[in-house]
Scaffold this motif. Sequence first.
Motif, PDB file in Angstrom:
ATOM      1  N   ASP A   1       0.996  -1.203  -0.075  1.00  0.00           N
ATOM      2  CA  ASP A   1       0.004  -0.002   0.039  1.00  0.00           C
ATOM      3  C   ASP A   1       0.999   1.211  -0.035  1.00  0.00           C
ATOM      4  O   ASP A   1       1.594   1.482   1.083  1.00  0.00           O
ATOM      5  CB  ASP A   1      -0.966  -0.210   1.123  1.00  0.00           C
ATOM      6  CG  ASP A   1      -1.811   1.332   1.470  1.00  0.00           C
ATOM      7  OD1 ASP A   1      -1.779   1.945   0.297  1.00  0.00           O
ATOM      8  OD2 ASP A   1      -2.477   1.530   2.339  1.00  0.00           O
ATOM      9  N   SER A   2       0.829   2.010  -1.038  1.00  0.00           N
ATOM     10  CA  SER A   2       1.819   3.059  -1.373  1.00  0.00           C
ATOM     11  C   SER A   2       1.578   4.300  -0.313  1.00  0.00           C
ATOM     12  O   SER A   2       2.346   5.252   0.008  1.00  0.00           O
ATOM     13  CB  SER A   2       1.714   3.728  -2.795  1.00  0.00           C
ATOM     14  OG  SER A   2       0.674   3.929  -3.092  1.00  0.00           O
TER      15      SER A   2
ATOM     16  N   THR B   1       3.728  -3.245   3.872  1.00  0.00           N
ATOM     17  CA  THR B   1       3.820  -4.282   2.968  1.00  0.00           C
ATOM     18  C   THR B   1       3.780  -5.753   3.603  1.00  0.00           C
ATOM     19  O   THR B   1       3.732  -5.956   4.823  1.00  0.00           O
ATOM     20  CB  THR B   1       5.523  -4.416   2.417  1.00  0.00           C
ATOM     21  OG1 THR B   1       6.178  -4.569   3.693  1.00  0.00           O
ATOM     22  CG2 THR B   1       5.944  -3.034   1.843  1.00  0.00           C
ATOM     23  N   LEU B   2       3.008  -6.483   2.979  1.00  0.00           N
ATOM     24  CA  LEU B   2       2.668  -7.795   3.364  1.00  0.00           C
ATOM     25  C   LEU B   2       3.102  -8.926   2.420  1.00  0.00           C
ATOM     26  O   LEU B   2       2.935  -9.191   1.341  1.00  0.00           O
ATOM     27  CB  LEU B   2       1.086  -7.974   3.203  1.00  0.00           C
ATOM     28  CG  LEU B   2       0.291  -9.169   3.823  1.00  0.00           C
ATOM     29  CD1 LEU B   2       1.019  -9.477   5.347  1.00  0.00           C
ATOM     30  CD2 LEU B   2      -1.219  -9.137   3.761  1.00  0.00           C
TER      31      LEU B   2
ATOM     32  N   TYR C   1       9.558  -7.130   5.823  1.00  0.00           N
ATOM     33  CA  TYR C   1       8.182  -6.876   5.593  1.00  0.00           C
ATOM     34  C   TYR C   1       7.495  -6.298   6.796  1.00  0.00           C
ATOM     35  O   TYR C   1       7.874  -6.909   7.778  1.00  0.00           O
ATOM     36  CB  TYR C   1       7.487  -7.809   4.480  1.00  0.00           C
ATOM     37  CG  TYR C   1       7.968  -8.257   3.294  1.00  0.00           C
ATOM     38  CD1 TYR C   1       8.072  -7.545   2.212  1.00  0.00           C
ATOM     39  CD2 TYR C   1       8.538  -9.529   3.484  1.00  0.00           C
ATOM     40  CE1 TYR C   1       8.803  -7.830   1.113  1.00  0.00           C
ATOM     41  CE2 TYR C   1       9.383  -9.967   2.167  1.00  0.00           C
ATOM     42  CZ  TYR C   1       9.418  -8.949   1.425  1.00  0.00           C
ATOM     43  OH  TYR C   1      10.306  -9.555   0.125  1.00  0.00           O
ATOM     44  N   THR C   2       6.459  -5.543   6.723  1.00  0.00           N
ATOM     45  CA  THR C   2       5.633  -4.991   7.822  1.00  0.00           C
ATOM     46  C   THR C   2       4.805  -6.418   8.494  1.00  0.00           C
ATOM     47  O   THR C   2       4.798  -6.551   9.408  1.00  0.00           O
ATOM     48  CB  THR C   2       4.568  -4.195   7.474  1.00  0.00           C
ATOM     49  OG1 THR C   2       4.895  -3.271   6.608  1.00  0.00           O
ATOM     50  CG2 THR C   2       3.823  -3.820   8.505  1.00  0.00           C
ATOM     51  N   SER C   3       4.579  -7.232   7.697  1.00  0.00           N
ATOM     52  CA  SER C   3       3.905  -8.601   8.198  1.00  0.00           C
ATOM     53  C   SER C   3       4.023  -9.720   7.104  1.00  0.00           C
ATOM     54  O   SER C   3       4.469  -9.296   5.694  1.00  0.00           O
ATOM     55  CB  SER C   3       2.570  -8.288   8.472  1.00  0.00           C
ATOM     56  OG  SER C   3       1.898  -9.568   9.223  1.00  0.00           O
TER      57      SER C   3
ATOM     58  N   LYS D   1      -7.945  -7.240   6.703  1.00  0.00           N
ATOM     59  CA  LYS D   1      -7.833  -6.809   8.177  1.00  0.00           C
ATOM     60  C   LYS D   1      -6.621  -6.062   8.261  1.00  0.00           C
ATOM     61  O   LYS D   1      -6.697  -5.066   8.873  1.00  0.00           O
ATOM     62  CB  LYS D   1      -7.930  -7.985   9.130  1.00  0.00           C
ATOM     63  CG  LYS D   1      -7.614  -7.340  10.485  1.00  0.00           C
ATOM     64  CD  LYS D   1      -7.793  -8.956  11.486  1.00  0.00           C
ATOM     65  CE  LYS D   1      -7.597  -8.573  13.054  1.00  0.00           C
ATOM     66  NZ  LYS D   1      -7.578  -9.588  13.920  1.00  0.00           N
ATOM     67  N   PHE D   2      -5.502  -6.422   7.586  1.00  0.00           N
ATOM     68  CA  PHE D   2      -4.242  -5.810   7.914  1.00  0.00           C
ATOM     69  C   PHE D   2      -4.176  -4.474   7.129  1.00  0.00           C
ATOM     70  O   PHE D   2      -3.674  -3.694   7.792  1.00  0.00           O
ATOM     71  CB  PHE D   2      -3.225  -6.872   7.221  1.00  0.00           C
ATOM     72  CG  PHE D   2      -1.684  -6.201   6.862  1.00  0.00           C
ATOM     73  CD1 PHE D   2      -0.932  -6.020   8.097  1.00  0.00           C
ATOM     74  CD2 PHE D   2      -1.307  -5.841   5.924  1.00  0.00           C
ATOM     75  CE1 PHE D   2       0.290  -5.653   8.198  1.00  0.00           C
ATOM     76  CE2 PHE D   2       0.028  -5.193   5.903  1.00  0.00           C
ATOM     77  CZ  PHE D   2       0.585  -5.144   6.794  1.00  0.00           C
TER      78      PHE D   2
END
Length: 413
Positions: free
Chosen positions: A348-349, A354-355, A382-384, A410-411
């Motif tokens: 998501d910019s 980042t997933l 990454y974030t998750s 959800k993320f």
Amino acid sequence: MDVINKTTAQTIRTLTEVERNAITQYVLGETLSTTGIKIQELLTRWHENKRWIKCDCHPRTGAGSLQSIEHLKKNDAGTLYFVRNSSSAMHSELCAFHSESRSAPRVTAARKTLKSCVLNFHGEISSKGAAASSPNPTRSNNSADGTSQRRSSLGSLMLNLMNEAALNRLSNHNDKVYVASLNEPAKRFEVAKGISLESVFVPSLTTSGWLDQRLSELAGGWPKKSRPYGMMAGVVNTVERQSYLGSRTHLGHPLTTGPYLVLGTYTNKTSEPGSRNFYLMRIVTIPVVDVSWPMPVESNLEREVAKKLKQLMYSMQQDYNIELSLEKPLIDTAVGKDLVRCDFVLKDSTSKKTLAIEVMGYKDDEYLDRKDRQIPIMRTLYTSLIEVEMSGTEEQKKKSLKTMSIEVRKFFS
């Protein structure tokens, strides 16, 4: 590839990428392009300590999955060569070891066998192989540093072209990728000195008339030690055997259905170097999501997940006005001494989140042990990260995809 104990069959260690490349080049009788590896000392040590090599050319599908084992023998001249254990599985047709007669002392048969088969694209992946590292990378393999060796293989070339053409990325839910976009990065490669790949490249497997004419025009000024050649690329739907110059060539990857992106060299016969009759000679393929969406995937399971992720990109935009991008990494990322590469990444910019999506396709201990080592490293990048279990029944796969959808929503929302 793993080094294993002859007596217990226990894994001692996994070969490094450098060692793996060196062993492959030795088996094929090629000049070693990797510095820092004393191949004879390495093989002698394995031979004396009764170490075997377990090849990874077959997918891990469970405890009883196919495994090909090689041990070392020494001929009368003292040369060490690999021999497949008769009790182990035959190597995959895509593997460099695949040949009844191949060995370092008998190189010709091995090279002929390898060239008549589709190359294993993912065996060429290297964290250092990006074409962007050079303003005008060349296909010449005369360099001693090994960089051009990687670029000289069709598999490595396809990797770089797809990565630079962004075939492995969707910037938003409406984005589309096309085989024709390979034309742009083709400008940055040379097939011979002063001749760009773009000038002899056709993003189609059926339109060869222009390429015939182009190669005929260039033939007179082509370097004397090589034949004029161009390249063709396109998507085929089915796994089939087709004949190129009389040799049976396999299109497709074991256990993965089509469609496939194909990259092939287009040239004349070695027996007729001055001929103006050109043919599709040597090819490499990689599975893609769909004919209309040639994003590379490594399995049917990844294809299912990719399609679901694209649906999620659309619903996230419609329901939450969140525009996500999707990437299928093609180049390993170095983290310390480790090399990792997740299956997919959603971004998501706006939020910069980042997933990573990791598709879990097998259940055997070796596969799970490798994932246990790699996934914690991936989480640092990454974030998750979400693990999607796809090794079960069709009903279980549907549940896993549904769970993934919920977690993604959800993320990001």
